[in-house]
Design an enzyme around this catalytic site. Structure first.
Site, PDB file in Angstrom:
ATOM      1  N   GLU A 188      -0.763  10.389  -4.292  1.00 18.91           N
ATOM      2  CA  GLU A 188       0.452  10.135  -3.527  1.00 18.91           C
ATOM      3  C   GLU A 188       0.607   8.619  -3.328  1.00 18.91           C
ATOM      4  O   GLU A 188       1.711   8.097  -3.289  1.00 18.91           O
ATOM      5  CB  GLU A 188       0.343  10.846  -2.165  1.00 18.91           C
TER       6      GLU A 188
ATOM      7  N   ARG B 262       7.428  15.208  -2.472  1.00 19.67           N
ATOM      8  CA  ARG B 262       6.876  13.836  -2.574  1.00 19.67           C
ATOM      9  C   ARG B 262       7.387  13.094  -3.812  1.00 19.67           C
ATOM     10  O   ARG B 262       6.709  12.223  -4.355  1.00 19.67           O
ATOM     11  CB  ARG B 262       5.349  13.846  -2.602  1.00 19.67           C
TER      12      ARG B 262
ATOM     13  N   SER C 285      -2.614  10.384   3.374  1.00 20.40           N
ATOM     14  CA  SER C 285      -3.066  11.283   2.297  1.00 20.40           C
ATOM     15  C   SER C 285      -3.084  10.505   0.986  1.00 20.40           C
ATOM     16  O   SER C 285      -2.072   9.931   0.602  1.00 20.40           O
ATOM     17  CB  SER C 285      -2.111  12.466   2.139  1.00 20.40           C
TER      18      SER C 285
HETATM   19  C1  FAD Z   1      -1.745   7.017   8.784  1.00 21.90           C
HETATM   20  C2  FAD Z   1      -0.700   7.386   7.758  1.00 21.90           C
HETATM   21  C3  FAD Z   1      -0.061   8.612   7.843  1.00 21.90           C
HETATM   22  C4  FAD Z   1       0.923   8.974   6.912  1.00 21.90           C
HETATM   23  N1  FAD Z   1       1.523  10.202   7.032  1.00 21.90           N
HETATM   24  C5  FAD Z   1       2.473  10.568   6.141  1.00 21.90           C
HETATM   25  C6  FAD Z   1       3.116  11.847   6.252  1.00 21.90           C
HETATM   26  O1  FAD Z   1       2.858  12.624   7.166  1.00 21.90           O
HETATM   27  N2  FAD Z   1       4.041  12.178   5.321  1.00 21.90           N
HETATM   28  C7  FAD Z   1       4.381  11.328   4.309  1.00 21.90           C
HETATM   29  O2  FAD Z   1       5.244  11.704   3.494  1.00 21.90           O
HETATM   30  N3  FAD Z   1       3.801  10.111   4.177  1.00 21.90           N
HETATM   31  C8  FAD Z   1       2.854   9.717   5.065  1.00 21.90           C
HETATM   32  N4  FAD Z   1       2.247   8.486   4.941  1.00 21.90           N
HETATM   33  C9  FAD Z   1       2.595   7.605   3.821  1.00 21.90           C
HETATM   34  C10 FAD Z   1       3.632   6.514   4.173  1.00 21.90           C
HETATM   35  O3  FAD Z   1       3.694   6.281   5.549  1.00 21.90           O
HETATM   36  C11 FAD Z   1       5.038   6.865   3.666  1.00 21.90           C
HETATM   37  O4  FAD Z   1       5.019   7.089   2.283  1.00 21.90           O
HETATM   38  C12 FAD Z   1       6.055   5.779   3.995  1.00 21.90           C
HETATM   39  O5  FAD Z   1       7.355   6.224   3.667  1.00 21.90           O
HETATM   40  C13 FAD Z   1       5.784   4.463   3.249  1.00 21.90           C
HETATM   41  O6  FAD Z   1       6.638   3.491   3.808  1.00 21.90           O
HETATM   42  P1  FAD Z   1       6.395   1.947   3.594  1.00 21.90           P
HETATM   43  O7  FAD Z   1       7.600   1.239   4.110  1.00 21.90           O
HETATM   44  O8  FAD Z   1       5.108   1.550   4.192  1.00 21.90           O
HETATM   45  O9  FAD Z   1       6.355   1.846   1.998  1.00 21.90           O
HETATM   46  P2  FAD Z   1       5.441   0.933   1.073  1.00 21.90           P
HETATM   47  O10 FAD Z   1       4.017   1.404   1.174  1.00 21.90           O
HETATM   48  O11 FAD Z   1       5.689  -0.493   1.338  1.00 21.90           O
HETATM   49  O12 FAD Z   1       6.010   1.313  -0.361  1.00 21.90           O
HETATM   50  C14 FAD Z   1       5.806   2.602  -0.894  1.00 21.90           C
HETATM   51  C15 FAD Z   1       6.612   2.727  -2.206  1.00 21.90           C
HETATM   52  O13 FAD Z   1       8.009   2.705  -1.907  1.00 21.90           O
HETATM   53  C16 FAD Z   1       8.649   1.624  -2.595  1.00 21.90           C
HETATM   54  N5  FAD Z   1       9.648   1.067  -1.669  1.00 21.90           N
HETATM   55  C17 FAD Z   1       9.427   0.662  -0.387  1.00 21.90           C
HETATM   56  N6  FAD Z   1      10.575   0.226   0.166  1.00 21.90           N
HETATM   57  C18 FAD Z   1      11.541   0.351  -0.789  1.00 21.90           C
HETATM   58  C19 FAD Z   1      12.932   0.042  -0.839  1.00 21.90           C
HETATM   59  N7  FAD Z   1      13.576  -0.487   0.213  1.00 21.90           N
HETATM   60  N8  FAD Z   1      13.614   0.288  -1.987  1.00 21.90           N
HETATM   61  C20 FAD Z   1      12.992   0.830  -3.067  1.00 21.90           C
HETATM   62  N9  FAD Z   1      11.663   1.114  -3.090  1.00 21.90           N
HETATM   63  C21 FAD Z   1      10.950   0.886  -1.958  1.00 21.90           C
HETATM   64  C22 FAD Z   1       7.543   0.621  -2.904  1.00 21.90           C
HETATM   65  O14 FAD Z   1       7.876  -0.181  -4.027  1.00 21.90           O
HETATM   66  C23 FAD Z   1       6.371   1.566  -3.183  1.00 21.90           C
HETATM   67  O15 FAD Z   1       6.446   2.075  -4.486  1.00 21.90           O
HETATM   68  C24 FAD Z   1       1.258   8.089   5.867  1.00 21.90           C
HETATM   69  C25 FAD Z   1       0.614   6.841   5.780  1.00 21.90           C
HETATM   70  C26 FAD Z   1      -0.355   6.484   6.725  1.00 21.90           C
HETATM   71  C27 FAD Z   1      -1.017   5.135   6.635  1.00 21.90           C
END
Ligand code: FAD
Length: 342
Positions: free
Chosen positions: A336, A167, A239
């Protein structure tokens, strides 16, 4: 070329799966590197800090919002290059993560099927090295293309330069947060290579000799559906905390107090313990609820909020959980979910 649309006082709650938080002073969607360059120029002209937003599924926005420019990544595109059984796929970072997984499933490209149904964008996947069901995305990433938001210059990071671990990645460091990920190059395989090592998956396939890639995706989607609250009813970022990685000494002490504590080997001789087990069996917090904020009964690592909950209520609740774990085990647990505030 049209001027970039920069909105003022955009409510961020609508851009996150928690559906909580205040406004962004400025907000822009970018769908190309040229638009990204315009957004960066704007931020520099206003001396505004920049926050990079994907799908907002790993984010808790403060009630007071963010006094800067939020740049929402909508850079799309998929380019495929095949090299015998290996397939290299260059993906725009604003593509949906699960849409990309589905694309690989449909084309028989193996490597990321266990990461089905994770919300968010392709560009955020390397940031916290998303993982699930025995797989981490780092194992399928060839390189990551970025733009430095301080200078506007492009830079490509090799897999090693991304500094991946559980992570974690370079992109979560103070320096790494300056890099806007625009594209991710994946390396997947035409050769079947099912990873059934994770307990839930292993149990699911007791009667199958070698499940197909479609069967694995179906299994993951089905298993996951019981582990999270209904996203149409509740706000959550999945999480809220990581599973804790501790030294062998700390683990041995914990085992004396709680002989049944499960453990998994982690790199460098460390030990990973499932925090859900600690929250449930040590702290008795499974399903714990204060006001509109709760831990999910089926998976206590998942914190969720009812409509109308505030970021301060989530903060207070999370802090109380962290204190309870510290009191019972002496361990400082790590979040996380990323917090965004002024
Ligand atoms: C129901 C649910 C289940 C989930 N299950 C999992 C799982 O099984 N495993 C897991 O690892 N995660 C899980 N997650 C967490 C999440 O889905 C992941 O971390 C996902 O990768 C976040 O993507 P996002 O585009 O929504 O990022 P955001 O929430 O928009 O951003 C997250 C972080 O990444 C940075 N970021 C985003 N895009 C970029 C970019 N293009 N360049 C640089 N930095 C960037 C942001 O600044 C921020 O710090 C879950 C979340 C939910 C709601």
């Amino acid at each position: 070329m049209e001027a970039l649309d920069i909105r003022e006082n955009e409510p961020l709650a609508a851009h996150t799966t928690f559906r909580i938080g205040g406004n962004a002073r400025y907000f822009a969607r970018v769908s190309s590197e040229n638009e990204l360059a315009d957004a960066i120029t704007f931020a520099h002209a206003q001396s505004a800090p920049v926050f990079i937003l994907g799908g907002g599924s790993n984010l808790l926005v403060a009630d007071s919002g963010f006094e800067g420019l939020v740049i929402k990544n909508e850079i799309k595109g998929v380019e495929v290059r095949e090299q015998e059984n290996l397939v290299f796929i260059d993906v725009g970072a604003g593509e949906s993560w699960d849409g990309f997984v589905e694309y690989c499933i449909n084309n028989g490209y193996w490597g990321i099927e266990n990461l089905s149904a994770i919300p968010g964008t392709v560009g955020a996947a390397p940031v916290q090295n998303i993982g699930a069901y025995g797989i981490e995305v780092k194992d399928a990433i060839e390189s990551v293309r970025t733009v430095d938001i301080r200078t506007g210059e492009q830079r490509t990071f090799s897999n090693t330069e991304c500094g991946f671990s559980y992570r974690e990645s370079f992109f979560k460091t103070v320096e790494g947060k300056n890099f806007f990920i625009t594209h991710v190059e994946f390396r997947v395989s035409r050769l079947p290579r099912p990873n059934l090592s994770y307990k839930d998956i292993k149990e699911y396939f007791t009667n199958e000799e070698k499940p197909s890639i479609v069967q694995i995706r179906d299994a993951v989607v089905k298993i996951r559906s019981g582990k999270f609250p209904d996203l149409s009813q509740f706000g959550t970022a999945g999480s809220f905390w990581k599973n804790q990685i501790i030294s062998i000494d700390v683990y041995e002490k914990l085992k004396v107090a709680y002989p049944l504590v499960p453990s998994f080997p982690a790199p460098e001789g460390l030990v990973k313990i499932p925090l859900a087990w600690i929250l449930d069996h040590v702290c008795g917090l499974k399903g714990h609820k204060i006001g509109k904020v709760s831990l999910y009964k089926n998976q206590p690592l998942v914190l969720y909020a009812e409509s109308g909950a505030t970021a301060s209520e989530v903060e207070a609740f999370a802090t109380a959980i962290e204190r309870a774990v510290k009191e019972k085990t002496g361990i400082d647990i790590e979040r996380e979910v990323k917090s965004l505030s002024c």
